[in-house]
Design an enzyme around this catalytic site. Structure first.
Site, PDB file in Angstrom:
ATOM      1  N   HIS A  18       0.829  -1.201   0.000  1.00 46.80           N
ATOM      2  CA  HIS A  18       0.000   0.000   0.000  1.00 46.80           C
ATOM      3  C   HIS A  18       0.870   1.261   0.000  1.00 46.80           C
ATOM      4  O   HIS A  18       0.679   2.163  -0.827  1.00 46.80           O
ATOM      5  CB  HIS A  18      -0.904  -0.013   1.236  1.00 46.80           C
ATOM      6  CG  HIS A  18      -1.810   1.168   1.326  1.00 46.80           C
ATOM      7  ND1 HIS A  18      -3.066   1.192   0.745  1.00 46.80           N
ATOM      8  CD2 HIS A  18      -1.648   2.387   1.920  1.00 46.80           C
ATOM      9  CE1 HIS A  18      -3.631   2.362   0.977  1.00 46.80           C
ATOM     10  NE2 HIS A  18      -2.802   3.101   1.691  1.00 46.80           N
ATOM     11  N   GLU A  19       1.827   1.298   0.914  1.00 44.83           N
ATOM     12  CA  GLU A  19       2.701   2.470   0.997  1.00 44.83           C
ATOM     13  C   GLU A  19       3.635   2.564  -0.210  1.00 44.83           C
ATOM     14  O   GLU A  19       3.994   3.665  -0.641  1.00 44.83           O
ATOM     15  CB  GLU A  19       3.520   2.432   2.291  1.00 44.83           C
ATOM     16  CG  GLU A  19       2.687   2.435   3.563  1.00 44.83           C
ATOM     17  CD  GLU A  19       1.751   3.633   3.663  1.00 44.83           C
ATOM     18  OE1 GLU A  19       2.037   4.672   3.034  1.00 44.83           O
ATOM     19  OE2 GLU A  19       0.735   3.522   4.363  1.00 44.83           O
ATOM     20  N   HIS A  22       1.880   4.564  -2.860  1.00 45.12           N
ATOM     21  CA  HIS A  22       2.008   6.017  -2.664  1.00 45.12           C
ATOM     22  C   HIS A  22       3.409   6.495  -3.029  1.00 45.12           C
ATOM     23  O   HIS A  22       3.585   7.542  -3.655  1.00 45.12           O
ATOM     24  CB  HIS A  22       1.731   6.371  -1.198  1.00 45.12           C
ATOM     25  CG  HIS A  22       0.309   6.155  -0.786  1.00 45.12           C
ATOM     26  ND1 HIS A  22      -0.760   6.688  -1.467  1.00 45.12           N
ATOM     27  CD2 HIS A  22      -0.213   5.467   0.276  1.00 45.12           C
ATOM     28  CE1 HIS A  22      -1.890   6.347  -0.861  1.00 45.12           C
ATOM     29  NE2 HIS A  22      -1.582   5.602   0.194  1.00 45.12           N
TER      30      HIS A  22
END
Length: 242
Positions: A18-19, A22
């Site tokens: 997920h990170e 980003h």
């Protein structure tokens, strides 16, 4: 202890990807990434290393993670904004949306990748279209009637059955109803009466009551090509989201 470690590992993988979404999205539009952490480094506890202007780290508290972008007001309450072109607030709306949504997109891609990998490695089981019993579930009506593996259903209530789909079309709409079955076993035609049970089943996006007698079709195992596995991975991910 094993359960806790497994849980932390699964959460860690989800958070990392997920990170990472980003992180990669920010890099793709020229936003400076100040920190990339897996886990939280409360009180400065954890491991960290700086590389090309980004502080990478693993926090001592494993349930979470974060990416710190230049020019973003976050939990640190960092309000400094210089207007530099490599800061988040200097980017246009589409670029901001891309950065903020990339984490979720990455999780979707991860789900597709996992389903595709499992399918490619293990193959899939496909139900044989014939109305032939592959397994009889104990203590269900079919077992009480005496149906056995390999029996082929010929008719239900006098209606000829050509395949498994036609058979279930006659059984499912009739919970708690008596049916007259005709089947063939080793060339011998047999008949009997059976009363379906009522069971809650998922049909589309609704839970409905359906008639069941406790039989399973023959399952044919086959391996899938890489492209086919990716297609199945996308289909299963979409099915879960739908």
């Amino acid at each position: 202890m094993t359960t806790i470690l497994s849980f932390i590992l699964v959460i860690g993988v989800l958070v990392f990807f997920h990170e990472l979404g980003h992180f990669l999205a920010a890099k793709s539009v020229g936003v400076r990434v100040e920190k990339f952490y897996l886990g939280f480094n409360f009180f400065g506890l954890g491991w960290k290393k700086e590389h090309k202007g980004t502080e990478y780290g693993i926090g001592f508290f494993p349930l979470g993670g974060y990416v710190k972008l230049a020019g973003v007001i976050d939990e640190s309450m960092d309000t400094e904004f210089s207007g530099a072109p490599d800061e988040f607030r200097s980017k246009n709306t589409l670029q901001k949306i891309w950065i903020m949504s990339a984490g979720v997109i990455m999780n979707f891609l991860l789900a597709i990748l996992i389903f595709s990998h499992l399918t490619y490695q293990n193959g899939i089981n496909e139900a044989d279209p014939q109305a032939i019993v592959g397994q009889v579930i104990a203590e269900y009506p079919a077992a009480n009637l005496g149906l056995k593996e390999g029996d082929q259903i010929l008719s239900i209530n006098g209606i000829q059955i050509a395949d498994w789909e036609e058979m279930t079309a006659e059984i499912h709409p009739r919970p708690d109803e008596a049916l007259q079955l005709t089947w063939i076993r080793s060339g011998v035609i047999m008949k009997g009466s059976i009363t379906t049970e009522s069971a809650k089943q998922l049909v589309g996006d609704k839970i409905v009551q359906q008639g069941v007698i406790g039989i399973v079709p023959i399952l044919n195992h086959r391996y899938v090509t890489l492209i086919g596995s990716l297609n199945i991975g996308c289909e299963r991910t979409w099915y879960i989201l739908d």
